[in-house]
Design a protein around this motif. Sequence first.
Motif, PDB file in Angstrom:
ATOM      1  N   SER A  61       5.393  14.267   2.848  1.00 30.11           N
ATOM      2  CA  SER A  61       6.113  14.688   3.205  1.00 30.11           C
ATOM      3  C   SER A  61       5.619  16.283   2.521  1.00 30.11           C
ATOM      4  O   SER A  61       4.253  16.620   2.021  1.00 30.11           O
ATOM      5  CB  SER A  61       7.104  15.484   3.069  1.00 30.11           C
ATOM      6  N   LEU A  62       5.991  17.601   3.527  1.00 29.40           N
ATOM      7  CA  LEU A  62       5.189  18.682   3.507  1.00 29.40           C
ATOM      8  C   LEU A  62       5.175  19.056   1.837  1.00 29.40           C
ATOM      9  O   LEU A  62       4.348  20.062   1.587  1.00 29.40           O
ATOM     10  CB  LEU A  62       6.415  19.766   4.046  1.00 29.40           C
ATOM     11  N   ASN A  63       6.368  19.195   1.164  1.00 27.81           N
ATOM     12  CA  ASN A  63       6.293  19.291  -0.575  1.00 27.81           C
ATOM     13  C   ASN A  63       5.401  18.692  -0.910  1.00 27.81           C
ATOM     14  O   ASN A  63       4.952  18.854  -2.515  1.00 27.81           O
ATOM     15  CB  ASN A  63       7.870  19.429  -1.233  1.00 27.81           C
ATOM     16  N   GLN A  64       5.571  17.421  -1.069  1.00 34.35           N
ATOM     17  CA  GLN A  64       4.225  16.377  -1.528  1.00 34.35           C
ATOM     18  C   GLN A  64       2.918  17.044  -1.211  1.00 34.35           C
ATOM     19  O   GLN A  64       1.658  16.395  -2.040  1.00 34.35           O
ATOM     20  CB  GLN A  64       4.761  15.307  -1.290  1.00 34.35           C
ATOM     21  N   ARG A  83       1.061  -1.107  -0.260  1.00 35.14           N
ATOM     22  CA  ARG A  83      -0.188  -0.277  -0.381  1.00 35.14           C
ATOM     23  C   ARG A  83       1.215   1.138  -0.313  1.00 35.14           C
ATOM     24  O   ARG A  83       0.752   2.125  -0.750  1.00 35.14           O
ATOM     25  CB  ARG A  83      -1.406   0.212   0.880  1.00 35.14           C
ATOM     26  N   ALA A  84       1.363   1.370   0.773  1.00 35.40           N
ATOM     27  CA  ALA A  84       3.292   2.491   1.430  1.00 35.40           C
ATOM     28  C   ALA A  84       3.558   2.777  -0.960  1.00 35.40           C
ATOM     29  O   ALA A  84       3.343   4.149  -1.106  1.00 35.40           O
ATOM     30  CB  ALA A  84       3.923   2.002   1.898  1.00 35.40           C
ATOM     31  N   GLY A 103       1.251   9.094  -5.854  1.00 31.14           N
ATOM     32  CA  GLY A 103       1.758  10.774  -5.947  1.00 31.14           C
ATOM     33  C   GLY A 103       2.265  10.976  -6.683  1.00 31.14           C
ATOM     34  O   GLY A 103       2.375  11.763  -7.481  1.00 31.14           O
ATOM     35  N   GLY A 104       3.036  10.017  -7.687  1.00 33.70           N
ATOM     36  CA  GLY A 104       4.744  10.026  -8.831  1.00 33.70           C
ATOM     37  C   GLY A 104       3.578  10.304  -9.713  1.00 33.70           C
ATOM     38  O   GLY A 104       4.028  11.128 -10.539  1.00 33.70           O
ATOM     39  N   ASN A 148      -5.997  10.454   3.620  1.00 35.24           N
ATOM     40  CA  ASN A 148      -5.747   9.367   3.855  1.00 35.24           C
ATOM     41  C   ASN A 148      -4.544   9.187   2.863  1.00 35.24           C
ATOM     42  O   ASN A 148      -3.496   8.613   3.245  1.00 35.24           O
ATOM     43  CB  ASN A 148      -6.754   7.776   3.450  1.00 35.24           C
ATOM     44  N   LYS A 149      -3.898   9.367   1.572  1.00 38.86           N
ATOM     45  CA  LYS A 149      -3.394   9.598   0.776  1.00 38.86           C
ATOM     46  C   LYS A 149      -2.438  10.765   1.488  1.00 38.86           C
ATOM     47  O   LYS A 149      -0.881  10.861   1.370  1.00 38.86           O
ATOM     48  CB  LYS A 149      -3.483  10.310  -0.538  1.00 38.86           C
TER      49      LYS A 149
END
Length: 188
Positions: A86-89, A45-46, A53-54, A80-81
């Motif tokens: 991270s903050l940038n993401q 899942r990770a 995200g990418g 959930n996502k």
Amino acid sequence: MGRDKGKFNKRGGRGATRFQATSAEEIEQRNNRIAQFDENRAKRRAEEDENEGGEGGGGAAGGGAEGAEGAGGAGGNVENKMEGMSLNQREEAESSEQPMTRKQREEADKARKAAEYRRRHELGLTEEYKRDMEKLAEVKRRREEAKKKAQAEKEMAEAMESDRKNKAAAAQAAAEGDDDSDDDDDDD
């Protein structure tokens, strides 16, 4: 004899069978297998979340995962996502305008309509509110009439009871008066 795994078996016969341990070692082995399975699932899942995200979230597998998790509402998926980012993401994910899926649009529209209806209902603008208020007024009127009728019947019963008592007292007084007059006649 084998166990019945047919259509009409009480336990179903088609699902998972219950784990029946005969020793503590078997229980420990089972628990280790379950823990390993959970670890592998969490890793998968990770990785999927990182890949989504990418990529920007567009893909058949990404849509299926959203559909499975989408029972909680449209906003729950985004939260959930965001947990593993991270903050940038997070900033990139929030700033990128991704079109909503059909299911998300329908849920958002349903929530918006429900909120609008509640607001209109509170203001007294809906037909349902008007009908409810008419029914309530009718019920209040009927209760008031019933209360007045019960009060009138109670007063009538009290008046009849007091009238009966007065007549009984008058009759008793008349009877005593007759007895006294008879006694007076006998003395002469």
